[in-house]
Design an enzyme around this catalytic site. Sequence first.
Site, mmCIF file in Angstrom:
data_model
loop_
_atom_site.group_PDB
_atom_site.id
_atom_site.type_symbol
_atom_site.label_atom_id
_atom_site.label_comp_id
_atom_site.label_asym_id
_atom_site.label_seq_id
_atom_site.Cartn_x
_atom_site.Cartn_y
_atom_site.Cartn_z
ATOM 1 N N ARG A 27 6.568 8.755 6.246
ATOM 2 C CA ARG A 27 6.584 9.001 7.546
ATOM 3 C C ARG A 27 7.802 9.542 8.471
ATOM 4 N NH1 ARG A 27 1.616 6.198 9.935
ATOM 5 N NH2 ARG A 27 0.218 7.190 8.365
ATOM 6 N N ARG A 31 6.379 9.720 15.060
ATOM 7 C CA ARG A 31 6.439 9.128 16.398
ATOM 8 C C ARG A 31 8.167 8.923 16.544
ATOM 9 N NH1 ARG A 31 1.204 5.816 17.080
ATOM 10 N NH2 ARG A 31 2.165 5.478 14.920
ATOM 11 N N ARG A 40 3.990 17.695 19.535
ATOM 12 C CA ARG A 40 2.697 16.952 19.077
ATOM 13 C C ARG A 40 1.655 17.022 20.432
ATOM 14 N NH1 ARG A 40 -0.977 15.332 18.223
ATOM 15 N NH2 ARG A 40 -1.342 13.196 17.114
ATOM 16 N N ASP A 76 -2.661 14.264 6.630
ATOM 17 C CA ASP A 76 -3.031 13.042 6.690
ATOM 18 C C ASP A 76 -3.980 12.739 5.360
ATOM 19 O OD1 ASP A 76 -3.031 10.372 8.434
ATOM 20 O OD2 ASP A 76 -4.836 10.377 7.327
ATOM 21 N N TYR A 152 -11.379 3.074 3.887
ATOM 22 C CA TYR A 152 -11.678 3.468 5.127
ATOM 23 C C TYR A 152 -12.934 4.060 5.426
ATOM 24 C CZ TYR A 152 -6.711 3.529 6.473
ATOM 25 O OH TYR A 152 -5.360 3.044 6.835
HETATM 26 O O1 CP3 Z 1 5.829 12.154 7.394
HETATM 27 C C1 CP3 Z 1 4.841 11.815 6.723
HETATM 28 O O2 CP3 Z 1 4.857 10.917 6.002
HETATM 29 C C2 CP3 Z 1 3.969 12.863 6.446
HETATM 30 C C3 CP3 Z 1 2.755 12.886 7.189
HETATM 31 C C4 CP3 Z 1 1.774 11.918 6.810
HETATM 32 C C5 CP3 Z 1 0.802 11.231 7.803
HETATM 33 N N1 CP3 Z 1 -0.024 10.202 7.281
HETATM 34 C C6 CP3 Z 1 0.963 11.660 9.255
HETATM 35 C C7 CP3 Z 1 0.468 10.653 10.336
HETATM 36 C C8 CP3 Z 1 1.408 10.890 5.775
HETATM 37 C C9 CP3 Z 1 1.935 11.114 4.216
HETATM 38 C C10 CP3 Z 1 0.381 10.186 6.036
HETATM 39 C C11 CP3 Z 1 -0.376 9.259 4.984
HETATM 40 C C12 CP3 Z 1 -1.432 8.367 5.386
HETATM 41 N N2 CP3 Z 1 -2.239 8.181 6.375
HETATM 42 C C13 CP3 Z 1 -1.365 7.240 4.744
HETATM 43 C C14 CP3 Z 1 -0.548 6.648 3.503
HETATM 44 C C15 CP3 Z 1 0.776 6.119 3.759
HETATM 45 C C16 CP3 Z 1 0.858 4.894 4.530
HETATM 46 O O3 CP3 Z 1 1.187 4.792 5.715
HETATM 47 O O4 CP3 Z 1 0.439 3.878 3.937
HETATM 48 C C17 CP3 Z 1 -2.285 6.153 5.382
HETATM 49 C C18 CP3 Z 1 -2.840 4.714 5.079
HETATM 50 C C19 CP3 Z 1 -3.000 7.054 6.509
HETATM 51 C C20 CP3 Z 1 -4.087 6.773 7.424
HETATM 52 C C21 CP3 Z 1 -3.211 6.787 8.727
HETATM 53 N N3 CP3 Z 1 -3.085 7.969 9.439
HETATM 54 C C22 CP3 Z 1 -2.819 5.749 9.468
HETATM 55 C C23 CP3 Z 1 -3.009 4.335 9.199
HETATM 56 C C24 CP3 Z 1 -2.486 6.184 10.939
HETATM 57 C C25 CP3 Z 1 -1.770 5.573 11.992
HETATM 58 C C26 CP3 Z 1 -2.156 5.151 12.988
HETATM 59 C C27 CP3 Z 1 -1.012 5.209 14.208
HETATM 60 O O5 CP3 Z 1 -1.237 5.792 15.211
HETATM 61 O O6 CP3 Z 1 -0.271 4.296 13.961
HETATM 62 C C28 CP3 Z 1 -2.561 7.607 10.618
HETATM 63 C C29 CP3 Z 1 -1.997 8.454 11.895
HETATM 64 C C30 CP3 Z 1 -0.892 9.425 11.481
HETATM 65 N N4 CP3 Z 1 -0.854 10.300 10.139
HETATM 66 C C31 CP3 Z 1 0.407 9.475 11.965
HETATM 67 C C32 CP3 Z 1 1.057 10.384 11.505
HETATM 68 C C33 CP3 Z 1 2.312 11.082 11.974
HETATM 69 C C34 CP3 Z 1 0.461 8.873 13.531
HETATM 70 C C35 CP3 Z 1 -0.403 9.496 14.716
HETATM 71 C C36 CP3 Z 1 0.222 10.641 15.267
HETATM 72 O O7 CP3 Z 1 1.472 10.907 15.383
HETATM 73 O O8 CP3 Z 1 -0.652 11.292 15.811
#
Ligand code: CP3
Length: 345
Positions: A27, A31, A40, A76, A152
């Site tokens: 990540r 943010r 974004r 994602d 999910y």
């Molecule tokens: O920088 C990176 O790591 C690359 C991008 C990345 C994202 N998601 C972008 C994202 C990666 C590798 C993921 C994988 C992902 N997505 C996982 C596995 C990694 C982990 O954290 O365990 C999981 C479980 C998800 C599902 C998911 N997507 C979640 C739980 C969330 C968080 C919701 C939140 O807002 O906190 C997302 C949204 C998400 N995916 C964000 C990002 C940067 C945050 C929301 C945004 O910026 O719009």
Amino acid sequence: MSPRPDAPFLVACRNRPADRVPVWFMRQAGRSLPEYRRLRGTGSILDAVRDPDLAAEITLQPVRRYGVDAAILYSDIVVPVAAVGFGVEIAAGVGPVVARPFRHESDLDRLPPLDPEADCPYVAETVRLAVARLADVPLIGFAGAPFTVASYLIEGGPSRDLGRTKALMLGRPDLWARLLDRLADMAVASLRAQVAAGAAAVQLFDSWAGTLSPDLYERCVLPASAKVFAAVAELDVPGIHFGVTTGELLPLLAEAGAGVVGVDWRVPLDEARRRLGPDVAVQGNLDPAVCLAPWPAVEERVRDVLARNGGRPGHVFNLGHGVLPDTDPAVLERVVALVHEEGGR
Ligand code: CP3
């Protein structure tokens, strides 16, 4: 330009001695970076991912800011299932939500095979653009592991105990196996397309695998993830396998076919090494919450992780899970500098 095979990240993933301990952060694009929030805007991340120029730029931001040794594709884990039309959205601050969760045999019809070129061409295009802009920094492609993606689809949203998922796993083993096999094929198709477009390594995120006992993991989940890693082996790029609270599963994560196992912060790295043996590289494992503490405390914990690895080859420094949104980017900058300084030869 493609990354040099002697890039420290790729060398460490191959469990060989590198010039320095490579470091990147799960990540890292997100943010916590003001430049990310600026680019974004407020739309859905799934829309941002469909814009290759934007997604490639976001992929590069942490490389410029931190000087990390690898980039990770901005995408994602639910992108493939969303792309075939299962009906997945990502709610801000919540994560993936599914309007009609997976319940019955007939829901398999909503998961046709993924054709990356037709269903999500923007992913490969983002990889191509990012790789071209990254020069010699390797790009990590990724997919969600079948179990975590299934959780999910079945739960419909975040769940603490994954009760419905486990009920399906144990109550309908036949349907469970078909679902996981389909998700494995989707992960393989997605990873193949990413590697063909230039990804130099891949990570399989099985974030919630740690909710399972080792016997259930081995029986009901490992075969599908092993299928993914068998396909990765044919692509000849390093494969990283990560989950949270997987202390009891570490040897099984390696057995699935990964050359690198991601370790969260609950297991000290020396103990993780003991459980994994010498043939597996490790990635981790600073507690992301530590980065919210004053610098001297962060420094002490970073040094502790490095000391527990004890200079052994095959260590990719990372957090034990993703960067927390409140993290000060200046702290991560200092972590990178410290790891490079201490882990240099
Ligand atoms: O920088 C990176 O790591 C690359 C991008 C990345 C994202 N998601 C972008 C994202 C990666 C590798 C993921 C994988 C992902 N997505 C996982 C596995 C990694 C982990 O954290 O365990 C999981 C479980 C998800 C599902 C998911 N997507 C979640 C739980 C969330 C968080 C919701 C939140 O807002 O906190 C997302 C949204 C998400 N995916 C964000 C990002 C940067 C945050 C929301 C945004 O910026 O719009």
